[in-house]
Motif scaffolding. Structure first.
Motif, PDB file in Angstrom:
ATOM      1  N   LYS A  73      -3.353 -13.611 -10.004  1.00 18.86           N
ATOM      2  CA  LYS A  73      -4.524 -14.472  -9.427  1.00 18.86           C
ATOM      3  C   LYS A  73      -4.753 -12.904  -8.548  1.00 18.86           C
ATOM      4  O   LYS A  73      -5.726 -12.623  -7.543  1.00 18.86           O
ATOM      5  N   GLY A  74      -5.404 -11.818  -9.409  1.00 19.76           N
ATOM      6  CA  GLY A  74      -5.658 -10.378  -8.701  1.00 19.76           C
ATOM      7  C   GLY A  74      -5.074  -9.121  -8.389  1.00 19.76           C
ATOM      8  O   GLY A  74      -5.684  -7.839  -8.524  1.00 19.76           O
ATOM      9  N   PHE A  75      -4.378  -9.557  -8.864  1.00 24.35           N
ATOM     10  CA  PHE A  75      -2.960  -8.301  -7.808  1.00 24.35           C
ATOM     11  C   PHE A  75      -3.311  -7.049  -8.916  1.00 24.35           C
ATOM     12  O   PHE A  75      -2.614  -7.643  -9.930  1.00 24.35           O
ATOM     13  N   ILE A  76      -2.938  -6.198  -8.529  1.00 14.57           N
ATOM     14  CA  ILE A  76      -2.285  -5.274  -9.448  1.00 14.57           C
ATOM     15  C   ILE A  76      -1.354  -4.078  -9.359  1.00 14.57           C
ATOM     16  O   ILE A  76      -0.450  -4.320  -8.228  1.00 14.57           O
ATOM     17  N   PHE A  77      -0.909  -3.693  -9.556  1.00 13.54           N
ATOM     18  CA  PHE A  77       0.201  -2.710 -10.230  1.00 13.54           C
ATOM     19  C   PHE A  77       0.106  -1.182  -8.813  1.00 13.54           C
ATOM     20  O   PHE A  77      -1.400  -0.768  -8.972  1.00 13.54           O
ATOM     21  N   HIS A  78       1.031  -1.182  -8.228  1.00 20.40           N
ATOM     22  CA  HIS A  78       0.301   0.097  -7.133  1.00 20.40           C
ATOM     23  C   HIS A  78       1.315   0.653  -7.476  1.00 20.40           C
ATOM     24  O   HIS A  78       1.027   2.022  -7.733  1.00 20.40           O
ATOM     25  N   SER A  79       2.863   0.009  -6.869  1.00 19.07           N
ATOM     26  CA  SER A  79       4.177   1.310  -6.971  1.00 19.07           C
ATOM     27  C   SER A  79       5.318   1.356  -7.480  1.00 19.07           C
ATOM     28  O   SER A  79       5.309  -0.141  -6.839  1.00 19.07           O
ATOM     29  N   CYS A  80       6.165   1.477  -7.638  1.00 18.64           N
ATOM     30  CA  CYS A  80       7.544   0.958  -7.729  1.00 18.64           C
ATOM     31  C   CYS A  80       8.708   1.937  -7.416  1.00 18.64           C
ATOM     32  O   CYS A  80       8.218   3.234  -7.154  1.00 18.64           O
ATOM     33  N   ASP A  81      10.296   1.263  -7.952  1.00 14.27           N
ATOM     34  CA  ASP A  81      11.005   2.472  -7.256  1.00 14.27           C
ATOM     35  C   ASP A  81      12.368   1.521  -8.293  1.00 14.27           C
ATOM     36  O   ASP A  81      11.470   0.445  -8.661  1.00 14.27           O
ATOM     37  N   GLU A  82      13.431   2.057  -8.097  1.00 18.27           N
ATOM     38  CA  GLU A  82      14.313   1.222  -9.725  1.00 18.27           C
ATOM     39  C   GLU A  82      13.764  -0.329  -8.698  1.00 18.27           C
ATOM     40  O   GLU A  82      14.760  -1.068  -9.890  1.00 18.27           O
ATOM     41  N   ASP A  83      14.587  -0.687  -7.485  1.00 17.72           N
ATOM     42  CA  ASP A  83      14.822  -2.459  -7.777  1.00 17.72           C
ATOM     43  C   ASP A  83      12.993  -3.211  -6.978  1.00 17.72           C
ATOM     44  O   ASP A  83      13.786  -3.561  -7.264  1.00 17.72           O
ATOM     45  N   TYR A  84      12.423  -2.292  -7.556  1.00 20.21           N
ATOM     46  CA  TYR A  84      10.753  -3.486  -6.019  1.00 20.21           C
ATOM     47  C   TYR A  84       9.234  -2.679  -6.891  1.00 20.21           C
ATOM     48  O   TYR A  84       9.726  -1.783  -8.029  1.00 20.21           O
ATOM     49  N   ILE A  85       8.390  -3.627  -7.450  1.00 19.26           N
ATOM     50  CA  ILE A  85       6.801  -3.277  -7.537  1.00 19.26           C
ATOM     51  C   ILE A  85       6.464  -3.358  -6.539  1.00 19.26           C
ATOM     52  O   ILE A  85       7.049  -4.793  -5.624  1.00 19.26           O
ATOM     53  N   LEU A  86       5.754  -3.143  -6.617  1.00 22.54           N
ATOM     54  CA  LEU A  86       4.558  -2.910  -5.486  1.00 22.54           C
ATOM     55  C   LEU A  86       2.904  -3.755  -5.855  1.00 22.54           C
ATOM     56  O   LEU A  86       3.147  -2.625  -6.448  1.00 22.54           O
ATOM     57  N   LEU A  87       2.668  -4.617  -5.705  1.00 21.81           N
ATOM     58  CA  LEU A  87       1.708  -5.088  -6.045  1.00 21.81           C
ATOM     59  C   LEU A  87       0.599  -5.227  -4.751  1.00 21.81           C
ATOM     60  O   LEU A  87       0.850  -5.353  -3.723  1.00 21.81           O
ATOM     61  N   VAL A  88      -0.849  -4.843  -5.349  1.00 18.95           N
ATOM     62  CA  VAL A  88      -1.749  -5.196  -4.334  1.00 18.95           C
ATOM     63  C   VAL A  88      -2.785  -5.858  -4.766  1.00 18.95           C
ATOM     64  O   VAL A  88      -3.193  -5.406  -6.071  1.00 18.95           O
ATOM     65  N   LYS A  89      -3.650  -6.644  -3.861  1.00 22.74           N
ATOM     66  CA  LYS A  89      -5.054  -7.760  -4.296  1.00 22.74           C
ATOM     67  C   LYS A  89      -6.540  -7.328  -2.874  1.00 22.74           C
ATOM     68  O   LYS A  89      -6.182  -7.030  -1.794  1.00 22.74           O
TER      69      LYS A  89
END
Length: 258
Positions: A73-89
């Motif tokens: 849907k157009g989201f890209i990777f932004h940052s992460c930690d050991e138990d999650y990833i943050l995506l942004v569109k």
């Protein structure tokens, strides 16, 4: 994870509006199934694409199969930690996406006792001479706390933070990021060497300051830090009251008055 300013339910999502006209969905607010996630994500994008700038989604590692749906849907990777990833569109052309964490942090200590002896260590993997104790600052750890912990782990010496005397910026470092290395002075509260981190440290000792500065095996960088600690007062932790209204952990450092 965010400074919440307002909440709005859109589809099955509980969205958080941030001060920059973006909305955030936390991982605990995601649906259980991929089908429900995709259906509601389409609805969300359609509802906010003309009035918001960004959509942020935290995806827990346990729901990592949601990631391909979001990227489609157009989201890209932004940052992460050991138990999650943050995506942004980005919903608006040229919308500003804040830079993800782009550096690691380290702290080192200049500790001098009443006999004009400097606390130094020798690392197992190092091919150079004795160095100043120090290491990584952990997540959510204050500079002064990291300093105290690292010195205790590597030498067994209990110290009290005194001042910041040097800041180094190195690139590239681990993970293709920058490294900020904060060198501090600290006051020893004990004197007996007792290495706790024996996997990394093979020796720790008190060494005459002048002998250290004359040692050809010591790097010029380490010598410059010790000289700065001797000759300058540095930045002391002070005036915490000016930000006492902020509900966060923080440390402030200011020049010491002459």
């Amino acid at each position: 994870m965010n400074n919440n300013t307002s909440l709005e339910n859109i589809g099955c999502f509980k969205t958080i509006l941030d001060p920059y006209n973006g909305i955030t969905i936390n991982s605990i607010d995601l649906p259980q199934s991929k089908e429900e996630f995709e259906l509601n994500l389409d609805f969300l994008i359609n509802e906010v694409e003309n009035k918001r700038f960004l959509i942020w989604i935290y995806i827990d590692i346990k729901k990592s199969d949601f990631i391909p749906i979001a990227t489609k849907k157009g989201f890209i990777f932004h940052s992460c930690d050991e138990d999650y990833i943050l995506l942004v569109k980005a919903l608006k052309e040229n919308a500003i996406i804040p830079t993800a964490s782009n550096h690691t942090l380290g702290v080192g200590a200049v500790v001098i006792n009443d006999k004009n002896e400097l606390l130094v260590i020798k690392e197992r993997i190092s091919t150079v001479g004795y160095k100043l104790p120090g290491g990584h600052i952990d997540n959510r750890e204050m500079i002064s706390s990291a300093l105290k912990r690292e010195v205790l782990e590597e030498t067994g010496i209990d110290v009290e933070f005194e001042s910041i005397v040097s800041l180094g910026h190195f690139y590239p470092h681990q993970f293709y990021k920058s490294n900020l290395y904060i060198l501090c002075t600290a006051i020893p509260k004990s004197l007996e060497i007792n290495i706790n981190d024996t996997q990394e440290i093979i020796d720790a000792k008190w060494m005459d300051v002048d002998s250290y500065l004359d040692d050809i095996n010591v790097s010029d960088y380490s010598k410059a830090i010790v000289l700065a600690a001797i000759n300058f007062k540095g930045l002391k932790r002070a005036n915490q009251e000016v930000l006492c209204h902020i509900k966060k952990d923080f440390e402030l450092f200011f020049p010491i008055e002459s």
